[in-house]
Design a protein around this motif. Structure first.
Motif, PDB file in Angstrom:
ATOM      1  N   LEU A  89       0.834  -1.211   0.000  1.00 56.53           N
ATOM      2  CA  LEU A  89       0.000   0.000   0.000  1.00 56.53           C
ATOM      3  C   LEU A  89       0.864   1.256   0.000  1.00 56.53           C
ATOM      4  O   LEU A  89       0.618   2.208  -0.751  1.00 56.53           O
ATOM      5  N   VAL A  90       1.883   1.266   0.865  1.00 58.38           N
ATOM      6  CA  VAL A  90       2.731   2.453   0.999  1.00 58.38           C
ATOM      7  C   VAL A  90       3.516   2.711  -0.294  1.00 58.38           C
ATOM      8  O   VAL A  90       3.574   3.841  -0.790  1.00 58.38           O
ATOM      9  N   VAL A  91       4.107   1.653  -0.859  1.00 58.58           N
ATOM     10  CA  VAL A  91       4.898   1.800  -2.080  1.00 58.58           C
ATOM     11  C   VAL A  91       4.001   2.201  -3.248  1.00 58.58           C
ATOM     12  O   VAL A  91       4.353   3.080  -4.052  1.00 58.58           O
ATOM     13  N   ALA A  92       2.830   1.569  -3.350  1.00 63.90           N
ATOM     14  CA  ALA A  92       1.916   1.860  -4.459  1.00 63.90           C
ATOM     15  C   ALA A  92       1.450   3.312  -4.421  1.00 63.90           C
ATOM     16  O   ALA A  92       1.370   3.974  -5.464  1.00 63.90           O
ATOM     17  N   TYR A  93       1.147   3.805  -3.233  1.00 64.11           N
ATOM     18  CA  TYR A  93       0.727   5.209  -3.144  1.00 64.11           C
ATOM     19  C   TYR A  93       1.859   6.139  -3.574  1.00 64.11           C
ATOM     20  O   TYR A  93       1.648   7.076  -4.355  1.00 64.11           O
ATOM     21  N   GLY A  94       3.065   5.880  -3.048  1.00 61.68           N
ATOM     22  CA  GLY A  94       4.192   6.755  -3.377  1.00 61.68           C
ATOM     23  C   GLY A  94       4.485   6.802  -4.863  1.00 61.68           C
ATOM     24  O   GLY A  94       4.698   7.882  -5.438  1.00 61.68           O
ATOM     25  N   SER A 148       5.983   9.255 -23.389  1.00 62.32           N
ATOM     26  CA  SER A 148       5.917   8.097 -22.499  1.00 62.32           C
ATOM     27  C   SER A 148       4.642   8.040 -21.669  1.00 62.32           C
ATOM     28  O   SER A 148       4.434   7.076 -20.923  1.00 62.32           O
ATOM     29  N   THR A 149       3.782   9.063 -21.770  1.00 63.12           N
ATOM     30  CA  THR A 149       2.569   9.114 -20.938  1.00 63.12           C
ATOM     31  C   THR A 149       1.666   7.893 -21.105  1.00 63.12           C
ATOM     32  O   THR A 149       1.182   7.348 -20.097  1.00 63.12           O
ATOM     33  N   PRO A 150       1.385   7.387 -22.332  1.00 60.37           N
ATOM     34  CA  PRO A 150       0.540   6.184 -22.442  1.00 60.37           C
ATOM     35  C   PRO A 150       1.128   4.968 -21.723  1.00 60.37           C
ATOM     36  O   PRO A 150       0.386   4.186 -21.098  1.00 60.37           O
ATOM     37  N   TYR A 151       2.441   4.814 -21.777  1.00 60.62           N
ATOM     38  CA  TYR A 151       3.089   3.684 -21.104  1.00 60.62           C
ATOM     39  C   TYR A 151       3.063   3.869 -19.584  1.00 60.62           C
ATOM     40  O   TYR A 151       2.901   2.901 -18.832  1.00 60.62           O
ATOM     41  N   LEU A 152       3.211   5.115 -19.162  1.00 56.62           N
ATOM     42  CA  LEU A 152       3.091   5.403 -17.728  1.00 56.62           C
ATOM     43  C   LEU A 152       1.688   5.091 -17.231  1.00 56.62           C
ATOM     44  O   LEU A 152       1.504   4.619 -16.104  1.00 56.62           O
ATOM     45  N   GLY A 153       0.673   5.348 -18.104  1.00 63.00           N
ATOM     46  CA  GLY A 153      -0.704   4.999 -17.741  1.00 63.00           C
ATOM     47  C   GLY A 153      -0.868   3.504 -17.539  1.00 63.00           C
ATOM     48  O   GLY A 153      -1.561   3.060 -16.601  1.00 63.00           O
ATOM     49  N   LEU A 170      -1.816   1.625 -14.021  1.00 64.87           N
ATOM     50  CA  LEU A 170      -2.929   0.689 -13.893  1.00 64.87           C
ATOM     51  C   LEU A 170      -2.496  -0.578 -13.159  1.00 64.87           C
ATOM     52  O   LEU A 170      -3.201  -1.068 -12.261  1.00 64.87           O
ATOM     53  N   VAL A 171      -1.332  -1.117 -13.517  1.00 62.18           N
ATOM     54  CA  VAL A 171      -0.816  -2.324 -12.845  1.00 62.18           C
ATOM     55  C   VAL A 171      -0.575  -2.055 -11.357  1.00 62.18           C
ATOM     56  O   VAL A 171      -0.908  -2.879 -10.496  1.00 62.18           O
ATOM     57  N   ILE A 172      -0.011  -0.892 -11.057  1.00 63.05           N
ATOM     58  CA  ILE A 172       0.283  -0.542  -9.654  1.00 63.05           C
ATOM     59  C   ILE A 172      -1.007  -0.400  -8.854  1.00 63.05           C
ATOM     60  O   ILE A 172      -1.112  -0.881  -7.719  1.00 63.05           O
ATOM     61  N   VAL A 173      -2.016   0.243  -9.439  1.00 61.26           N
ATOM     62  CA  VAL A 173      -3.292   0.430  -8.734  1.00 61.26           C
ATOM     63  C   VAL A 173      -3.980  -0.917  -8.502  1.00 61.26           C
ATOM     64  O   VAL A 173      -4.558  -1.164  -7.423  1.00 61.26           O
ATOM     65  N   LEU A 174      -3.934  -1.816  -9.486  1.00 63.82           N
ATOM     66  CA  LEU A 174      -4.511  -3.153  -9.298  1.00 63.82           C
ATOM     67  C   LEU A 174      -3.787  -3.919  -8.200  1.00 63.82           C
ATOM     68  O   LEU A 174      -4.431  -4.609  -7.384  1.00 63.82           O
TER      69      LEU A 174
END
Length: 467
Positions: free
Chosen positions: A245-250, A367-372, A376-380
């Motif tokens: 949770l902490v890493v994903a938020y950061g 790089s914005t589409p790839y960052l998106g 998404l992976v991080i939020v999941l």
């Protein structure tokens, strides 16, 4: 003091972004490189120096030693370094480097190009971290929270006011320089106010013998290294989910913020316009625009406002609550491991990802589409860890509640048993005292009778003699 500290921090936070993002030859792409290769090393160096000074100086002397260099730097930056920026910045060297390395290295080269602005960025980042102590923050957290909200409102309006001064100036006048001098003058003034209040508290309050004293006992906290922290995180699923949770938020907030700031510069290219918008952002006001770019800027602003509000009101309290069901050893070691590994990883992880993307695809926009996709992976992963943590938390909370009920029943039974024993003893002692008194009374009756007979005999003897 805390109001002044946060008032200054809000002004400094908004100003540092304006300086490094809107500077000529720079952009929002500088931020990931700046955080990793300048901010982090200087923060580590500062904390090492702070630790050594804390072993030599008194608490009061340490406070003045720390705060006065900050006050002097912010004043000198506005009135000396910024007016001489064209002289002290190696613009020609930066242009040659960028021509050889290519546009992908715009961010790293910009650190050299505007080095004094980057120094301001780091000092502004450090300001909010080194003035207040952890113990004070814990003890006065509700009051600090109130002061923080009020300070954000007033400081946001202050930034807005000084940023709009350019509208009333004549042509050829550097409006941003005047705005910067005005805001840094306030920062210096409030810095001196903070020092004066601190001196007054130490002089007249802490030395007052009539005030009650509290003795603070320092808790022994385990000092875990990086390797020990990683082993502990891997061994415990509960702590591992909490760390996720902490890493994903950061990482998430860093990925979104930098992308948003790049669009913010496109909409507000001048420092005054950018600063004026950041003043509105600090007070959480915004007006919806009509162009797609402006709409993207305001949607990003609302997203940042809501995400930070959710962090302070939901994420941080829930994260602390998650430690409650753990035993004391797991709780202390888990916090230590997350502080050592996860907090730095969350802050620098997003910056490292952005650096890789910028160097690979040439710019942040490309790089914005790839960052998106990465976001998404991080939020999941974040949601998955939250569900897993919820199940474990509920199970541990039920076990803890069951233990508390059993303990409460044992205590109640022990109290009832003690009361019954006390009643039995009281009743037994009462019977014994009655028996003793009865025996005494039975033993005294013959003695009283003998005394009465003797007194009668003694009274009869003189009368017989008289006869």
């Amino acid at each position: 003091m805390f109001f002044c500290i946060l008032f200054n921090y809000t002004i400094l936070r908004d100003t540092k972004d304006v300086l490094v993002v809107t500077a000529k030859g720079s952009s929002a792409e500088i931020i990931p490189f700046l955080k990793t290769w300048v901010n982090l090393p200087m923060a580590i160096g500062f904390m090492l120096l702070y630790t050594k000074l804390s072993n030599v100086l008194s608490k009061e002397a340490l406070f003045y030693t720390v705060i006065f260099p900050f006050i002097a730097f912010f004043g000198a930056f506005a009135f000396v370094l910024y007016p001489l920026r064209d002289v002290i910045h190696p613009t020609a060297l930066a242009d040659r480097l960028l021509a050889k390395l290519g546009p992908s290295f715009l961010g790293p080269v910009a650190i050299l190009r505007i080095w004094s602005f980057c120094l301001f960025y780091v000092m502004a980042e450090l300001w909010g971290s080194v003035i207040t102590t952890v113990e004070e923050a814990k003890e006065f957290y509700p009051l600090f929270g109130l002061g923080a909200n009020v300070a954000l409102i007033f400081s946001g309006r202050t930034v807005k006011y000084f940023s709009n001064l350019r509208k009333n100036l004549g042509p050829g006048v550097d409006g941003w320089e005047i705005s910067l001098k005005g805001m840094m003058s306030i920062v210096v003034l409030l810095g001196l106010v903070i020092s004066a209040i601190y001196w007054g508290v130490n002089k007249f309050v802490l030395n007052d013998p009539s005030l009650p004293r509290t003795v603070r006992r320092k808790k022994d906290k385990p000092k875990l290294g990086m390797g020990e922290s990683l082993k502990f995180l891997i061994s415990s699923r509960y702590v591992r989910d909490l760390a996720t949770l902490v890493v994903a938020y950061g990482i998430s907030i860093n990925l979104v913020e930098v992308t948003w700031k790049s669009k913010l510069k496109a909409q507000f290219p001048s420092p005054n316009e950018y600063s004026s918008f950041m003043g509105d952002f600090s007070t959480a006001t915004a007006k919806f625009g009509m162009t797609p770019l402006l709409a993207a800027v305001y949607v990003g602003a609302m997203q940042n406002i809501f995400s930070k509000s959710a962090k302070y009101s939901l994420f941080d309290p829930c994260k602390e609550m998650a430690y409650i069901p753990l035993d004391e050893d797991m709780k202390v070691k888990g916090k230590a491991a997350i502080d050592v590994v996860c907090n730095p990883l969350g802050k620098s992880g997003g910056a490292l990802i952005q650096q890789f993307m910028i160097l690979t695809f040439g710019s942040l926009a490309n790089s914005t589409p790839y960052l998106g996709g990465i976001l998404l992976v991080i939020v999941l992963s974040w949601l998955s860890a939250a569900r897993s943590l919820d199940k474990q938390f509920s199970s541990l909370a039920k076990q803890e509640l069951k233990k508390e009920r059993m303990l409460k029943e044992k205590v109640e039974n022990a109290v009832l048993g003690a009361k019954e024993e006390l009643k039995k003893k009281e009743n037994g002692s009462l019977h014994e005292s009655l028996a003793i008194s009865e025996n005494l009374s039975n033993g005294l009756l013959p003695a009283k009778q003998e005394l009465a007979d003797e007194s009668e005999n003694s009274s009869e003897t003189p009368s017989r003699k008289a006869k």
